[in-house]
Scaffold this active site. Sequence first.
Site, PDB file in Angstrom:
ATOM      1  N   HIS A 149       8.912  -4.874   2.223  1.00 56.54           N
ATOM      2  CA  HIS A 149       8.660  -4.905   0.848  1.00 56.54           C
ATOM      3  C   HIS A 149      10.217  -4.876  -0.201  1.00 56.54           C
ATOM      4  CE1 HIS A 149       5.452  -2.280   1.797  1.00 56.54           C
ATOM      5  NE2 HIS A 149       5.684  -2.407   2.879  1.00 56.54           N
TER       6      HIS A 149
ATOM      7  N   ALA B  27       0.856  -0.918   0.035  1.00 57.41           N
ATOM      8  CA  ALA B  27       0.235  -0.307   0.074  1.00 57.41           C
ATOM      9  C   ALA B  27       0.778   1.226  -0.457  1.00 57.41           C
ATOM     10  CB  ALA B  27      -1.471  -0.167   1.149  1.00 57.41           C
TER      11      ALA B  27
ATOM     12  N   HIS C 196      -3.971 -10.089   7.985  1.00 59.89           N
ATOM     13  CA  HIS C 196      -2.892  -9.726   6.532  1.00 59.89           C
ATOM     14  C   HIS C 196      -2.620 -11.356   6.953  1.00 59.89           C
ATOM     15  CE1 HIS C 196      -3.446  -5.581   6.992  1.00 59.89           C
ATOM     16  NE2 HIS C 196      -2.502  -5.353   6.547  1.00 59.89           N
TER      17      HIS C 196
ATOM     18  N   ASP D 274       0.689  -1.997  12.458  1.00 62.11           N
ATOM     19  CA  ASP D 274       0.865  -1.019  11.026  1.00 62.11           C
ATOM     20  C   ASP D 274      -0.467  -0.529  11.041  1.00 62.11           C
ATOM     21  OD1 ASP D 274       1.556  -0.674   8.405  1.00 62.11           O
ATOM     22  OD2 ASP D 274       1.363  -2.728   7.727  1.00 62.11           O
TER      23      ASP D 274
ATOM     24  N   HIS E 220       6.527  -6.910   8.720  1.00 61.03           N
ATOM     25  CA  HIS E 220       5.362  -7.348   8.720  1.00 61.03           C
ATOM     26  C   HIS E 220       5.847  -8.898   8.413  1.00 61.03           C
ATOM     27  CE1 HIS E 220       5.541  -4.847   4.734  1.00 61.03           C
ATOM     28  NE2 HIS E 220       5.250  -4.014   5.246  1.00 61.03           N
TER      29      HIS E 220
ATOM     30  N   ASN F 232       3.811 -10.957   4.444  1.00 63.67           N
ATOM     31  CA  ASN F 232       3.269  -9.238   3.551  1.00 63.67           C
ATOM     32  C   ASN F 232       4.076  -8.315   2.813  1.00 63.67           C
ATOM     33  OD1 ASN F 232       1.256  -9.100   6.857  1.00 63.67           O
ATOM     34  ND2 ASN F 232       0.150 -10.046   3.919  1.00 63.67           N
TER      35      ASN F 232
ATOM     36  N   LEU G 293      -5.092  -4.694   1.029  1.00 62.05           N
ATOM     37  CA  LEU G 293      -4.443  -4.178   2.303  1.00 62.05           C
ATOM     38  C   LEU G 293      -4.008  -3.215   2.704  1.00 62.05           C
ATOM     39  CD1 LEU G 293      -4.760  -8.032   4.156  1.00 62.05           C
ATOM     40  CD2 LEU G 293      -6.854  -6.305   4.716  1.00 62.05           C
ATOM     41  N   ALA G 294      -4.463  -1.742   3.502  1.00 63.29           N
ATOM     42  CA  ALA G 294      -3.575  -0.882   3.611  1.00 63.29           C
ATOM     43  C   ALA G 294      -3.683  -0.711   5.005  1.00 63.29           C
ATOM     44  CB  ALA G 294      -4.156   0.250   2.581  1.00 63.29           C
TER      45      ALA G 294
ATOM     46  N   ARG H 254      10.691 -24.855  -3.700  1.00 68.64           N
ATOM     47  CA  ARG H 254      12.007 -24.988  -4.563  1.00 68.64           C
ATOM     48  C   ARG H 254      12.350 -23.591  -4.628  1.00 68.64           C
ATOM     49  NH1 ARG H 254       9.051 -29.017  -7.550  1.00 68.64           N
ATOM     50  NH2 ARG H 254       8.313 -26.768  -8.774  1.00 68.64           N
TER      51      ARG H 254
END
Length: 379
Positions: free
Chosen positions: A194, A142, A249, A270, A215, A218, A303-304, A226
């Site tokens: 991220h 987000a 989440h 978060d 997080h 996420n 989801l934000a 593999r």
Amino acid sequence: MSTPDTPTRHRGAILTPHGFVLGELHQQGGRISAIQGDPISEAQARDSGQPLILPGFIDLHVHGGGGHDTMDAGDAVGHIARTHARHGTTSLLATTMTAPAAEIEAAFAAMGACCRERPAGTARVLGVHLEGPYINPGKLGAQPDFAREASIDEVRRLHALAPIRLITVAPELPGHLALIAQMVAEGWRVQIGHSAGCYEDGVAALQAGAAGFTHLFNAMTGLHHRAPGMVGAALAHAEYAEVIPDLLHVHPGALKVALRTIPRLFSVTDSTAAAGMPDGDYRLGRHTVHKCLGGVRLADGTLAGSALTMDQALRNWVGLGLSLAEASARTATHAADYLALPDRGRLVPGAMADLVMFDPALQLQAVVIEGEAIELQDA
């Protein structure tokens, strides 16, 4: 109503590092001066009818609350810290969004005042979690699309405005491994997030000094047998990782996997401006997000952040089968240890008088921050 300088006693079932004690916790000058009583089991604590006294919650990933966003600058962070205090968070990290440099600097300039002094009725703002902009543009989640390569000079400039305690970095981007090592050498805690990186990128980042994961699950590459991905690196090697236990989440089954593999998994909210607020539209950095049915999402359904508060996180962990002591460790103690804060996140003589009190149904009854009793409702 106690103030930090008033000698005060709290009677109940007190969770210490050695287990529950039925007795009294004494505070003076903002710190715990003594704990007296008889050891009891957790079952006896729950059945005692006495308040359950636990360490105050520590949240290392807070974007907003009470209708305010950290990127709003001004007095937004003070309002956010007040909202979370009313849900048992006694200390937190104000967390930035990815944005143009000028917007991040403006937010930092406003955060500095809250970091230097704790206004009455608010959680202690320990510093800043710089979540963006040093993230992978392919794993924004987000975050607005202003990701860029890390700059140690920029980090130093921002740190001069408000103390940075935690930095999220995508290690696979050019030059980031070397910068992780440099950031750690200069005293900043670095964690991986991220990220579109692979398992090997995660292992290399940990070897360079990164200490945790942002997080977990996420906005990072998932686990495949593999191609273990960044999740695989965390599950195989991490001592610490933050996770959002709002049960949206991350599936409860995945939470249980992480509990078995990451010794000091800890909770973060978060949280967005929607935390502590009714359903509706709110700001998250440059985005408009919508709160509905307990979740916070972008217009496309992504989801934000969340509307989670830490008292609900504790209840969620207990609902998944954790003991109160274990749930408390994952909402307070592990986060304190992660930031090397030995006088927070535990109830022992000499520690800060940061505590939360629950009834047997785990509904929050009282909050004390650095010895100050917090009003849980508007006067």
